[in-house]
Design an enzyme around this catalytic site. Sequence first.
Site, PDB file in Angstrom:
ATOM      1  CB  THR A 134      -0.948  -0.002   1.209  1.00 56.73           C
ATOM      2  OG1 THR A 134      -1.902  -1.059   1.044  1.00 56.73           O
ATOM      3  CG2 THR A 134      -1.685   1.320   1.343  1.00 56.73           C
TER       4      THR A 134
ATOM      5  CB  CYS B 153      -7.350  -3.904   1.532  1.00 54.03           C
ATOM      6  SG  CYS B 153      -5.641  -4.465   1.588  1.00 54.03           S
TER       7      CYS B 153
END
EC number: 2.8.1.7
Length: 390
Positions: free
Chosen positions: A74, A329
């Site tokens: 990320t 996520c």
Amino acid sequence: MNRTEIYLDHAATTPVDPRVLEAMLPFFTERFGNPSSIYAAGREARAALDQARARIARLLNCQAREIVFTSGGTESDNLAVKGVAFWHLVNGRGRHIVTTAFEHHAVLHSAEYLERFGFHVTYVAPDADGIVQPEAIEAALRPDTILVSVMYANNEIGTIQPIREIAHLCRERGITVHTDAVQAAGTLPLDVEELGVDLLSISAHKFYGPKGVGLLYVRSGTPILWQQHGGAQESNRRAGTENVPGIVGMARALELAYEELDERNAHVQALRDRLIDGILQRIPDSRLNGHRHQRLPNNVNVTFAGVDGETLLLNLDLHGIAASSGSACTTGSTEPSHVLLAIGATPEQARSSVRLTLGKDNTAREIERTLDVLEETVARLRKLAGARSR
């Protein structure tokens, strides 16, 4: 609490390989120094950091100085997309970005964030098989395009994208190319010269390394504005004390993945094909999502018509089988998968889908057990749904 007996969510995370843990352990205890310190313990940590960087660079076919260690995929995606965009903003260049409609949210949300600063983003749709065609990317390019970001392999449906072709047509035009290779690392080749990309993101916990560590490959000369400030670590590119145990573990995990690549891929692909064939043959009204063959060797994403995916996952969990409905996520989101919507699924179909992703330690017996449970559970849930609707 139910105990997971069959783990089929390797796209979400993987267990740390014992050999990786063994390599990491000394850096939590007797070799705990800060790599920025000048005394012996610090120099020892710095040497381990440099060695890990060099080992990873050999696997990526790049210079060691082109690797920036991060906290994971990320952060790497955010740094790549925002870093290139803000460099162009500061230097008065173009403001157009091209990405795809089914990227990981680390890329999509970064792109959406940049729109607040006046950047224009084109979101190219994949085809019904989950492949982004180079011609579609080419059609989206403009004279002011500064960045193209296309994932190497999709994290939900596992489809492999033609990164080499996309990178070639972009580099001919002088456009920076980024690929999110988080799902591809440890399974597909990562030679950045062969791929032709300028930026590449990976995360260690997807290939039997530790969580909380990753990297961004940055080709020398790539226009990028560094985003994290505070110290001179990573050659003034990413402030913060380096995670030495994690980086050492990532290097070892990546080495093992490519040393054992053919064996691992052959093993999981055989299990994948058995799982796909078994589902499609034994469970009516089931459909594979994504290209049948141009996909990661461990990925199975299936829609079971008339079944709520989350309910199915809870029932699998009761049988000790761990799977997911998509990206880890986005767990807890009530929205249907943006990936499945992008390839033409309806919201109802997207909510009726599950992802089963295999690992190197799964067995044929586990696949047969999973097929038995899926067949019984899907039939039962459909019967219950039919009874409620009457």
